[in-house]
Design a protein around this motif. Sequence first.
Motif, PDB file in Angstrom:
ATOM      1  N   LYS A  16      48.033   5.470  -9.590  1.00  0.00           N
ATOM      2  CA  LYS A  16      47.458   4.154 -10.010  1.00  0.00           C
ATOM      3  C   LYS A  16      45.717   4.177  -9.978  1.00  0.00           C
ATOM      4  CE  LYS A  16      51.750   2.127  -8.873  1.00  0.00           C
ATOM      5  NZ  LYS A  16      52.673   1.245  -8.374  1.00  0.00           N
ATOM      6  N   VAL A  17      45.458   5.295 -10.025  1.00  0.00           N
ATOM      7  CA  VAL A  17      43.739   5.555 -10.077  1.00  0.00           C
ATOM      8  C   VAL A  17      43.268   6.163 -11.338  1.00  0.00           C
ATOM      9  CG1 VAL A  17      41.831   6.622  -9.067  1.00  0.00           C
ATOM     10  CG2 VAL A  17      43.595   5.452  -7.650  1.00  0.00           C
ATOM     11  N   ARG A  18      42.759   5.805 -12.189  1.00  0.00           N
ATOM     12  CA  ARG A  18      42.206   6.305 -13.550  1.00  0.00           C
ATOM     13  C   ARG A  18      40.772   6.004 -13.472  1.00  0.00           C
ATOM     14  NH1 ARG A  18      46.220   8.269 -16.509  1.00  0.00           N
ATOM     15  NH2 ARG A  18      44.790   8.563 -18.184  1.00  0.00           N
ATOM     16  N   GLU A  19      40.071   7.199 -14.193  1.00  0.00           N
ATOM     17  CA  GLU A  19      38.630   6.852 -14.174  1.00  0.00           C
ATOM     18  C   GLU A  19      38.117   7.853 -15.466  1.00  0.00           C
ATOM     19  OE1 GLU A  19      36.421   5.039 -12.840  1.00  0.00           O
ATOM     20  OE2 GLU A  19      37.759   4.332 -11.250  1.00  0.00           O
ATOM     21  N   THR A  72      40.830  23.826 -26.840  1.00  0.00           N
ATOM     22  CA  THR A  72      40.025  22.721 -27.011  1.00  0.00           C
ATOM     23  C   THR A  72      40.787  21.572 -26.976  1.00  0.00           C
ATOM     24  OG1 THR A  72      38.420  21.965 -28.716  1.00  0.00           O
ATOM     25  CG2 THR A  72      40.681  22.813 -29.641  1.00  0.00           C
ATOM     26  N   GLY A  73      39.759  20.462 -27.110  1.00  0.00           N
ATOM     27  CA  GLY A  73      40.430  19.036 -26.917  1.00  0.00           C
ATOM     28  C   GLY A  73      41.134  18.599 -25.758  1.00  0.00           C
ATOM     29  N   ILE A  74      42.304  17.810 -26.022  1.00  0.00           N
ATOM     30  CA  ILE A  74      42.968  17.300 -24.732  1.00  0.00           C
ATOM     31  C   ILE A  74      43.661  18.522 -24.140  1.00  0.00           C
ATOM     32  CG2 ILE A  74      44.931  15.826 -24.127  1.00  0.00           C
ATOM     33  CD1 ILE A  74      44.275  13.932 -26.485  1.00  0.00           C
ATOM     34  N   THR A  75      43.896  19.472 -24.855  1.00  0.00           N
ATOM     35  CA  THR A  75      44.630  20.557 -24.076  1.00  0.00           C
ATOM     36  C   THR A  75      43.645  21.160 -23.044  1.00  0.00           C
ATOM     37  OG1 THR A  75      46.317  20.923 -25.779  1.00  0.00           O
ATOM     38  CG2 THR A  75      45.794  22.812 -24.211  1.00  0.00           C
ATOM     39  N   ALA A  76      42.566  21.401 -23.481  1.00  0.00           N
ATOM     40  CA  ALA A  76      41.341  21.916 -22.767  1.00  0.00           C
ATOM     41  C   ALA A  76      41.041  20.988 -21.432  1.00  0.00           C
ATOM     42  CB  ALA A  76      39.984  22.229 -23.565  1.00  0.00           C
ATOM     43  N   ARG A  77      41.192  19.815 -21.683  1.00  0.00           N
ATOM     44  CA  ARG A  77      40.810  18.765 -20.612  1.00  0.00           C
ATOM     45  C   ARG A  77      42.199  19.023 -19.593  1.00  0.00           C
ATOM     46  NH1 ARG A  77      37.860  14.689 -19.133  1.00  0.00           N
ATOM     47  NH2 ARG A  77      36.786  14.801 -21.186  1.00  0.00           N
ATOM     48  N   VAL A  78      43.280  18.989 -20.009  1.00  0.00           N
ATOM     49  CA  VAL A  78      44.584  19.008 -19.110  1.00  0.00           C
ATOM     50  C   VAL A  78      44.326  20.321 -18.242  1.00  0.00           C
ATOM     51  CG1 VAL A  78      46.891  19.165 -18.718  1.00  0.00           C
ATOM     52  CG2 VAL A  78      45.962  17.648 -20.407  1.00  0.00           C
ATOM     53  N   ILE A  79      43.985  21.506 -18.976  1.00  0.00           N
ATOM     54  CA  ILE A  79      43.918  22.820 -18.312  1.00  0.00           C
ATOM     55  C   ILE A  79      42.744  22.716 -17.114  1.00  0.00           C
ATOM     56  CG2 ILE A  79      42.998  25.103 -18.642  1.00  0.00           C
ATOM     57  CD1 ILE A  79      44.654  25.063 -21.322  1.00  0.00           C
ATOM     58  N   LEU A  80      41.619  21.878 -17.496  1.00  0.00           N
ATOM     59  CA  LEU A  80      40.497  21.968 -16.797  1.00  0.00           C
ATOM     60  C   LEU A  80      40.925  21.174 -15.506  1.00  0.00           C
ATOM     61  CD1 LEU A  80      37.363  21.717 -18.845  1.00  0.00           C
ATOM     62  CD2 LEU A  80      38.145  23.693 -17.532  1.00  0.00           C
ATOM     63  N   HIS A  81      41.395  20.163 -15.555  1.00  0.00           N
ATOM     64  CA  HIS A  81      42.069  19.236 -14.647  1.00  0.00           C
ATOM     65  C   HIS A  81      42.939  19.994 -13.492  1.00  0.00           C
ATOM     66  CE1 HIS A  81      43.551  15.198 -12.984  1.00  0.00           C
ATOM     67  NE2 HIS A  81      44.478  15.933 -12.460  1.00  0.00           N
ATOM     68  N   GLU A  82      43.977  20.706 -14.070  1.00  0.00           N
ATOM     69  CA  GLU A  82      44.693  21.453 -13.238  1.00  0.00           C
ATOM     70  C   GLU A  82      44.050  22.667 -12.926  1.00  0.00           C
ATOM     71  OE1 GLU A  82      47.580  20.187 -12.479  1.00  0.00           O
ATOM     72  OE2 GLU A  82      47.423  18.663 -14.442  1.00  0.00           O
ATOM     73  N   LEU A  86      33.830  12.156 -22.286  1.00  0.00           N
ATOM     74  CA  LEU A  86      34.644  11.182 -21.516  1.00  0.00           C
ATOM     75  C   LEU A  86      36.120  11.009 -21.836  1.00  0.00           C
ATOM     76  CD1 LEU A  86      31.936   8.379 -20.713  1.00  0.00           C
ATOM     77  CD2 LEU A  86      32.718  10.314 -19.012  1.00  0.00           C
ATOM     78  N   TYR A  87      36.824  10.916 -20.926  1.00  0.00           N
ATOM     79  CA  TYR A  87      38.232  10.584 -21.266  1.00  0.00           C
ATOM     80  C   TYR A  87      38.749   9.950 -19.913  1.00  0.00           C
ATOM     81  CZ  TYR A  87      42.979  11.204 -23.027  1.00  0.00           C
ATOM     82  OH  TYR A  87      44.356  11.055 -23.536  1.00  0.00           O
ATOM     83  N   ASN A  88      39.684   9.057 -20.015  1.00  0.00           N
ATOM     84  CA  ASN A  88      40.097   8.432 -18.805  1.00  0.00           C
ATOM     85  C   ASN A  88      41.247   9.355 -18.221  1.00  0.00           C
ATOM     86  OD1 ASN A  88      42.196   5.979 -17.863  1.00  0.00           O
ATOM     87  ND2 ASN A  88      40.025   5.855 -17.375  1.00  0.00           N
ATOM     88  N   LYS A 145      39.528  21.199  -5.821  1.00  0.00           N
ATOM     89  CA  LYS A 145      39.103  20.018  -6.431  1.00  0.00           C
ATOM     90  C   LYS A 145      39.871  18.931  -6.969  1.00  0.00           C
ATOM     91  CE  LYS A 145      34.968  23.006  -7.423  1.00  0.00           C
ATOM     92  NZ  LYS A 145      34.392  23.656  -8.497  1.00  0.00           N
ATOM     93  N   LEU A 146      39.140  17.855  -7.175  1.00  0.00           N
ATOM     94  CA  LEU A 146      40.043  16.513  -7.683  1.00  0.00           C
ATOM     95  C   LEU A 146      39.381  16.207  -8.757  1.00  0.00           C
ATOM     96  CD1 LEU A 146      41.553  15.160  -4.092  1.00  0.00           C
ATOM     97  CD2 LEU A 146      42.892  16.487  -5.988  1.00  0.00           C
ATOM     98  N   PHE A 147      39.936  15.434  -9.705  1.00  0.00           N
ATOM     99  CA  PHE A 147      39.053  14.560 -10.729  1.00  0.00           C
ATOM    100  C   PHE A 147      38.304  13.575 -10.302  1.00  0.00           C
ATOM    101  CE2 PHE A 147      42.186  11.167 -10.396  1.00  0.00           C
ATOM    102  CZ  PHE A 147      41.715  10.091 -10.950  1.00  0.00           C
ATOM    103  N   ILE A 148      38.518  12.946  -8.922  1.00  0.00           N
ATOM    104  CA  ILE A 148      37.478  11.928  -8.585  1.00  0.00           C
ATOM    105  C   ILE A 148      36.277  12.613  -8.315  1.00  0.00           C
ATOM    106  CG2 ILE A 148      39.187  10.395  -7.948  1.00  0.00           C
ATOM    107  CD1 ILE A 148      38.922  11.213  -5.149  1.00  0.00           C
TER     108      ILE A 148
END
Length: 192
Positions: A111-114, A139-149, A101-103, A156-159
């Motif tokens: 202004k929406v974070r989950e 890996t790590g935070i870099t992987a998370r940012v890539i997956l978000h983008e 999990l990561y916010n 798709k959206l993070f929500i």
Amino acid sequence: MILPIVAYGHPVLREPAKEIDSSYPGLEQLLADMWETMYNSNGVGLAAPQINRSIRLFVVDSLQIINNLEDEEKEDYPGDEGIREVFINAKIKQLDGQEWLYNEGCLSIPKVREDVSRKQTVTLTYLNDAFEPQEKTFTGITARVILHEYDHIEGKLFIDHIKPLKRTLLKRKLDDISKGKIRVDYRMLFPK
């Protein structure tokens, strides 16, 4: 040039994006504009659908996150040195590691974070800004940012990753964003 960020509710954010080739018109300027727009809005990643272009293109700069971590925090993300990179026509080849999990937040949903659960590691095939084929593991935070983008180029959206009850609780905020009833310090393009 700083471009407006597309707000939640705009249909382009829900369209799977199309691949491009090196003849895509104005690509060099578009990339420069994307970097400038991302930095102007204090983002660490920006996908083309967020600037109203339904193409498989995103930029990531996780160096700013990694460089701002305390030394003991960096130990939580071994092997993640951060990147500043362009991703064209990216495809996920493999997801590995534990879910964690990561916010998260998103420039299109201000202004929406989950808390969002994602895999620890991603391997991608993609083209860089010189249209050279790449296959890399992040890996790590870099992987998370890539997956978000990456989600953005898939429509798709993070929500979409949060529980339905939480999404229901966010409905009013999301409706306000799509109606332009929000103040941010960067330009936005709201649905009509």
